[in-house]
Design a protein around this motif. Structure first.
Motif, PDB file in Angstrom:
ATOM      1  N   LEU A  10       0.826  -1.199   0.000  1.00  0.00           N
ATOM      2  CA  LEU A  10       0.000   0.000   0.000  1.00  0.00           C
ATOM      3  C   LEU A  10       0.865   1.256   0.000  1.00  0.00           C
ATOM      4  CD1 LEU A  10      -2.744  -0.917   2.626  1.00  0.00           C
ATOM      5  CD2 LEU A  10      -2.894  -1.053   0.135  1.00  0.00           C
ATOM      6  N   ASP A  13      -0.456   7.334   2.751  1.00  0.00           N
ATOM      7  CA  ASP A  13      -1.626   8.190   2.554  1.00  0.00           C
ATOM      8  C   ASP A  13      -1.245   9.453   1.801  1.00  0.00           C
ATOM      9  OD1 ASP A  13      -3.079   6.362   3.966  1.00  0.00           O
ATOM     10  OD2 ASP A  13      -3.162   7.535   5.825  1.00  0.00           O
ATOM     11  N   GLN A  40     -12.813   9.454  -2.982  1.00  0.00           N
ATOM     12  CA  GLN A  40     -11.624   9.590  -2.149  1.00  0.00           C
ATOM     13  C   GLN A  40     -11.134  11.040  -2.120  1.00  0.00           C
ATOM     14  OE1 GLN A  40     -10.005   7.359  -0.194  1.00  0.00           O
ATOM     15  NE2 GLN A  40     -11.567   5.825  -0.643  1.00  0.00           N
ATOM     16  N   GLY A 404     -11.513   0.418  -3.756  1.00  0.00           N
ATOM     17  CA  GLY A 404     -10.108   0.093  -3.516  1.00  0.00           C
ATOM     18  C   GLY A 404      -9.187   0.748  -4.528  1.00  0.00           C
ATOM     19  N   ARG A 407      -8.802   4.549  -3.836  1.00  0.00           N
ATOM     20  CA  ARG A 407      -7.872   4.832  -2.729  1.00  0.00           C
ATOM     21  C   ARG A 407      -6.420   4.660  -3.182  1.00  0.00           C
ATOM     22  NH1 ARG A 407      -8.112   4.265   3.000  1.00  0.00           N
ATOM     23  NH2 ARG A 407      -6.112   4.943   3.833  1.00  0.00           N
ATOM     24  N   LEU A 408      -6.152   3.579  -3.885  1.00  0.00           N
ATOM     25  CA  LEU A 408      -4.784   3.293  -4.327  1.00  0.00           C
ATOM     26  C   LEU A 408      -4.290   4.335  -5.324  1.00  0.00           C
ATOM     27  CD1 LEU A 408      -5.120  -0.571  -4.742  1.00  0.00           C
ATOM     28  CD2 LEU A 408      -3.666   0.595  -3.065  1.00  0.00           C
ATOM     29  N   ASP A 411      -3.713   7.806  -3.466  1.00  0.00           N
ATOM     30  CA  ASP A 411      -2.525   7.775  -2.609  1.00  0.00           C
ATOM     31  C   ASP A 411      -1.249   7.660  -3.437  1.00  0.00           C
ATOM     32  OD1 ASP A 411      -4.001   8.031  -0.304  1.00  0.00           O
ATOM     33  OD2 ASP A 411      -4.000   5.893   0.181  1.00  0.00           O
ATOM     34  N   LYS A 430      -6.102  -5.443   0.361  1.00  0.00           N
ATOM     35  CA  LYS A 430      -5.365  -4.742   1.429  1.00  0.00           C
ATOM     36  C   LYS A 430      -5.870  -3.323   1.597  1.00  0.00           C
ATOM     37  CE  LYS A 430      -1.062  -7.350   0.739  1.00  0.00           C
ATOM     38  NZ  LYS A 430       0.316  -7.294   0.186  1.00  0.00           N
ATOM     39  N   SER A 431      -6.144  -2.650   0.475  1.00  0.00           N
ATOM     40  CA  SER A 431      -6.656  -1.290   0.539  1.00  0.00           C
ATOM     41  C   SER A 431      -8.009  -1.244   1.200  1.00  0.00           C
ATOM     42  CB  SER A 431      -6.740  -0.705  -0.879  1.00  0.00           C
ATOM     43  OG  SER A 431      -7.296   0.576  -0.872  1.00  0.00           O
ATOM     44  N   LYS A 434      -7.745  -1.739   4.906  1.00  0.00           N
ATOM     45  CA  LYS A 434      -7.237  -0.540   5.577  1.00  0.00           C
ATOM     46  C   LYS A 434      -8.342   0.454   5.846  1.00  0.00           C
ATOM     47  CE  LYS A 434      -3.849   3.210   4.998  1.00  0.00           C
ATOM     48  NZ  LYS A 434      -2.769   3.746   4.134  1.00  0.00           N
ATOM     49  N   ASN A 435      -9.288   0.541   4.905  1.00  0.00           N
ATOM     50  CA  ASN A 435     -10.396   1.471   5.084  1.00  0.00           C
ATOM     51  C   ASN A 435     -11.279   1.071   6.257  1.00  0.00           C
ATOM     52  OD1 ASN A 435      -9.638   3.087   2.950  1.00  0.00           O
ATOM     53  ND2 ASN A 435     -11.041   2.125   1.471  1.00  0.00           N
TER      54      ASN A 435
END
Length: 435
Positions: A10, A13, A40, A404, A407-408, A411, A430-431, A434-435
């Motif tokens: 990841l 942020d 996002q 997901g 977010r990726l 970031d 994984k993303s 994390k949320n």
């Protein structure tokens, strides 16, 4: 030479904040990948600015949105739209003789597809006219953005232009045979692709899906300079597809949808990002997993690769796995289970029949009759496990993917590290966790 570059970890942020700007370069329609990054960005307090492809009048004239259309588009986006048409492509552009590519297809019938021939000199003139129009309108949009981006703000330009199927009536029945045909209705993707109609699609896909990114980068050069001079940074993000790793027999394994005729244009998109990167311009293509959207409905079977996301969520942990599974379970038909769905999808992906399509170096692959019949029948079996064919598990999983991905992408774009990334099921899960 392609270099496979999966994102395994990841990114940190993003540091985007209120006052920074996200620009969506391509109109937002319905729900899809772009919604994820918009949501996002909004959560970060960023200003959202959109664009439009415009609309065509009955006589073929391209125009800006009227007040009602603009209000609806801005409500859907949740931000201001610069009302300058950014339609990419050339199918309705007249050549020097006044004839458009669509005019060349007037009277053509689907059953005559193999014998259709074009005036390629006129086609090239139409393509050049479409390029000139788009570049001029991109320059105008760039000038408007220069007035809207605050001094010192960071700017993220998100390229969402894709597709490019020429708007002639005979294409849809033919493409339905290419992407959904079985038995006597099957049409080899390779035979279609080698025809004049296939060559026109190739040109059009390149112009809309790939070259529009190069034009965007070129025409926003003055904007980049202005933002940089004021202390901000400019990055570009684009949506690609080049297959995706999903869990097959418990291991993350690359696979792809076949036949993906836009694949050559998607690789060209990657090339444009790499060329920009070499010039010091931070442009990144994010190769995203398969999802089911309004635009992907033509590609029946593409959704089979979505089901293993459930396995990835279980592997990567997090409360989100249980949340997604419960939402999926609520949509199942009586007697169906998520375990049965996963097993059915896995059996398809692991089948010996799919082995010839497993090589990324030879991608994109053309279809075979046996592969299409297997894919389409398995797709129908899986969809039948839903209680309502209009409310299916794949919709829940698609929403998880674009969240997901959003977010990726946001970031990663804060501190870009490569011109191309593959966002596979492992990092998507994984993303989400994390949320």
């Amino acid at each position: 030479m392609m270099s496979y570059n999966p994102m395994r970890n990841l990114p940190a942020d993003a540091g985007y904040k209120a006052g920074d700007v996200l620009v969506l370069c391509g109109e937002l329609f319905g729900r899809g990948y772009a919604n994820g990054i918009v949501e996002q960005a909004r959560a970060k307090g960023m200003t959202i600015i959109g664009t439009t492809v415009g609309r065509r009048e009955s006589d073929g004239t391209l125009r800006a949105l009227n007040p009602e259309e603009l209000a609806a588009a801005e409500a859907l986006l949740g931000g201001t739209i610069i009302n300058i048409p950014l339609e990419a492509g050339f199918d309705m552009e007249p050549a020097a003789n006044g004839v458009t590519p669509l005019d060349q297809l007037k009277g053509a019938k689907p059953d005559e597809w193999a014998g259709i021939r074009f005036d390629w000199q006129a086609m090239e003139e139409s393509r050049a006219a479409g390029t000139k129009r788009l570049k001029a309108n991109l320059a105008a949009v760039s000038a408007e953005l220069a007035k809207l981006v605050p001094a010192g703000a960071n700017l993220l330009l998100v390229h969402t232009m894709a597709g490019g199927i020429p708007r002639a009536r005979l294409f849809m029945p033919l493409l339905n045979r290419v992407f959904k045909g079985q038995g006597d209705k099957y049409l080899s993707s390779e035979d279609f692709w080698r025809s004049d109609l296939g060559k026109l699609c190739d040109w059009s896909f390149n112009e809309v899906t790939a070259d529009s990114l190069a034009y965007l980068i070129d025409e926003t050069a003055p904007l980049r300079d202005k933002v940089a001079a004021a202390g901000g940074k400019v990055t570009y993000a684009a949506y690609g597809y080049h297959g995706c790793e999903v869990q097959i027999n418990g291991a993350y394994t690359w696979q792809s949808y076949t036949p993906y005729l836009q694949g050559w244009a998607k690789m060209r998109l990657e090339d444009h990002a790499a060329s920009a990167w070499e010039k010091g311009i931070k442009a990144t293509v994010y190769n995203c997993p398969e999802i089911l959207t309004n635009s992907s409905a033509l590609f029946l079977g593409v959704e089979i690769s979505l089901y293993p996301l459930l396995a990835a969520l279980t592997t990567e942990g997090g409360a989100i796995a249980a949340e997604v599974k419960e939402a999926c379970k609520a949509l199942l038909a009586e007697g169906a289970t998520l375990e049965k769905m996963l097993q059915s999808a896995n059996d398809y992906l692991a089948s010996p029949l799919m082995k010839p399509f497993a090589g990324i170096d030879a991608w994109p692959h053309h279809s075979t009759k046996e592969q299409m019949e297997f894919m389409l029948s398995r797709s129908a079996e899986l969809i039948a496990m839903n209680a309502n064919p209009k409310e299916i598990v794949c919709s829940v999983l698609s929403g998880a993917v674009f969240r997901g991905v959003g977010r990726l992408m946001l970031d990663s774009s804060w501190d870009p590290q490569a011109s191309v990334w593959w966002l596979n099921h492992d990092v998507i899960a994984k993303s989400l966790a994390k949320n």
